[in-house]
Design a protein around this motif. Structure first.
Motif, mmCIF file in Angstrom:
data_model
loop_
_atom_site.group_PDB
_atom_site.id
_atom_site.type_symbol
_atom_site.label_atom_id
_atom_site.label_comp_id
_atom_site.label_asym_id
_atom_site.label_seq_id
_atom_site.Cartn_x
_atom_site.Cartn_y
_atom_site.Cartn_z
ATOM 1 N N ARG A 82 12.602 13.126 -2.687
ATOM 2 C CA ARG A 82 12.539 13.640 -1.324
ATOM 3 C C ARG A 82 11.281 14.473 -1.090
ATOM 4 N NH1 ARG A 82 17.415 16.224 -0.862
ATOM 5 N NH2 ARG A 82 16.710 18.366 -0.587
ATOM 6 N N LEU A 83 10.833 15.194 -2.109
ATOM 7 C CA LEU A 83 9.691 16.079 -1.961
ATOM 8 C C LEU A 83 8.346 15.351 -2.086
ATOM 9 C CD1 LEU A 83 11.139 18.982 -4.106
ATOM 10 C CD2 LEU A 83 10.597 19.137 -1.668
ATOM 11 N N LEU A 84 8.291 14.326 -2.938
ATOM 12 C CA LEU A 84 7.013 13.694 -3.248
ATOM 13 C C LEU A 84 6.826 12.296 -2.665
ATOM 14 C CD1 LEU A 84 6.502 14.756 -6.978
ATOM 15 C CD2 LEU A 84 5.650 15.862 -4.898
ATOM 16 N N ASP A 85 7.900 11.604 -2.329
ATOM 17 C CA ASP A 85 7.752 10.244 -1.801
ATOM 18 C C ASP A 85 6.888 10.182 -0.538
ATOM 19 O OD1 ASP A 85 9.278 9.339 -3.885
ATOM 20 O OD2 ASP A 85 10.822 8.390 -2.647
ATOM 21 N N PRO A 86 7.025 11.117 0.417
ATOM 22 C CA PRO A 86 6.179 11.009 1.615
ATOM 23 C C PRO A 86 4.686 11.009 1.297
ATOM 24 C CG PRO A 86 8.008 12.503 2.025
ATOM 25 C CD PRO A 86 8.035 12.197 0.556
ATOM 26 N N MET A 87 4.244 11.887 0.400
ATOM 27 C CA MET A 87 2.847 11.917 -0.009
ATOM 28 C C MET A 87 2.456 10.609 -0.684
ATOM 29 S SD MET A 87 0.952 14.413 -2.776
ATOM 30 C CE MET A 87 2.133 13.985 -4.055
ATOM 31 N N HIS A 88 3.316 10.114 -1.574
ATOM 32 C CA HIS A 88 3.048 8.877 -2.305
ATOM 33 C C HIS A 88 2.888 7.713 -1.330
ATOM 34 C CE1 HIS A 88 4.019 6.912 -6.454
ATOM 35 N NE2 HIS A 88 3.068 6.262 -5.838
ATOM 36 N N ARG A 89 3.794 7.635 -0.354
ATOM 37 C CA ARG A 89 3.727 6.543 0.617
ATOM 38 C C ARG A 89 2.442 6.606 1.445
ATOM 39 N NH1 ARG A 89 9.464 7.745 1.307
ATOM 40 N NH2 ARG A 89 8.942 8.942 3.185
ATOM 41 N N ARG A 90 2.033 7.805 1.837
ATOM 42 C CA ARG A 90 0.801 7.937 2.634
ATOM 43 C C ARG A 90 -0.406 7.397 1.873
ATOM 44 N NH1 ARG A 90 3.047 12.986 4.000
ATOM 45 N NH2 ARG A 90 1.683 14.068 2.529
ATOM 46 N N HIS A 91 -0.487 7.692 0.580
ATOM 47 C CA HIS A 91 -1.622 7.207 -0.203
ATOM 48 C C HIS A 91 -1.584 5.684 -0.344
ATOM 49 C CE1 HIS A 91 -3.599 10.922 -1.321
ATOM 50 N NE2 HIS A 91 -2.419 11.474 -1.566
ATOM 51 N N VAL A 92 -0.405 5.110 -0.518
ATOM 52 C CA VAL A 92 -0.298 3.648 -0.587
ATOM 53 C C VAL A 92 -0.745 3.017 0.733
ATOM 54 C CG1 VAL A 92 1.304 1.712 -0.800
ATOM 55 C CG2 VAL A 92 1.501 3.673 -2.353
ATOM 56 N N GLU A 93 -0.326 3.621 1.827
ATOM 57 C CA GLU A 93 -0.708 3.089 3.136
ATOM 58 C C GLU A 93 -2.222 3.129 3.334
ATOM 59 O OE1 GLU A 93 1.693 5.664 5.488
ATOM 60 O OE2 GLU A 93 3.494 4.407 5.300
#
Length: 257
Positions: free
Chosen positions: A22-33
């Motif tokens: 929950r804490l790190l997935d949003p950042m991870h997804r932004r970099h993939v995008e």
């Protein structure tokens, strides 16, 4: 199979991993995008944990693409979605599949492995020529100025214990040079630090982590009951604000040949 310091079978580990997602997935997804990975791609996540990022990748690349999720221990993977393959494996041993993936990513994995340089080389070798590589790892620089003094002392003890365990909590800053030495091109790196207070999700994450490791920390002699209790008390105090980790995200592309 190598052992985890935080055993996946410990009570509370499932909750701790869910909090991390929950804490790190949003950042991870932004970099993939930002890397432009999309439909039809083949992706690899090493150290998939509960599988949350790999499940998201499967939805992003399918139905023409596929996502592969790899971990030493698959017991906490909670992701049954189309276009996702889950494999048990150790990235230190060798590439998952040489020159096969359009995206290779790993998060909060390399600081734990026995040979980070070999693991990084194997991650790069798993990417197809020109494929995207995204590594996200911690850098504990912020704890060097943590306040008050007893919290700074807690983190000094924590880092001393972690070094004995072979954990490198400063690996994040070394990733750009490591990738460059392997021929990775177009390297970009950023660091993101959460500022959080007692009672927050980050504070709860640290409560769970310390509860799981308390006996080991005390047995090491690096931390005392007093320092641990002082830290946990702060984690429950909404008026206390702090920062702990500069999560360093490094992205680039594998050599073209």
């Amino acid at each position: 199979m190598p052992d985890y310091v935080l055993d996946h079978h410990r009570e509370g580990e499932r909750e701790r991993l869910a909090l991390m997602s929950r804490l790190l997935d949003p950042m991870h997804r932004r970099h993939v995008e930002r890397l432009g990975v999309g439909p039809g791609a083949r992706t690899l996540e090493v150290g998939c944990g509960n599988g949350s990022i790999s499940a998201w990748l499967a939805g992003r690349v399918g139905p023409a693409g596929a996502a592969v999720a790899v971990d030493l221990d698959l017991s906490l993977v909670d992701a049954e979605v189309p276009h996702l393959e889950v494999r048990q494996g150790d990235i230190v041993v060798g590439p998952v599949a040489p020159r096969d993936f359009d995206l290779v990513t790993a998060r909060a994995v390399l600081h734990h492995v026995s040979d980070a340089d070999r693991a990084i080389a194997n991650l790069v070798a798993s990417a197809r020529p020109g494929g995207a590589i995204l590594l996200i790892e911690p850098d504990f620089l912020p704890v060097s100025v943590a306040e008050p003094a007893e919290i700074r002392a807690f983190w000094q003890g924590w880092l001393a214990w972690s070094r004995e365990q072979g954990i490198d909590y400063f690996i994040g800053r070394r990733l750009p040079a490591a990738l460059s030495a392997l021929g990775v091109v177009g390297i970009e790196a950023t660091a993101q630090t959460a500022v959080y207070n007692g009672g927050s999700s980050w504070a709860r994450y640290w409560e769970l982590t310390i509860d799981e490791l308390r006996d080991q920390l005390l047995a090491s002699g690096k931390l005392s009951h007093g320092l641990i209790d002082a830290f946990l008390a702060r984690c429950r105090d909404p008026s206390w604000w702090t920062q702990t980790i500069a999560f360093t995200a490094v992205r680039g592309h594998a050599p073209a040949a």
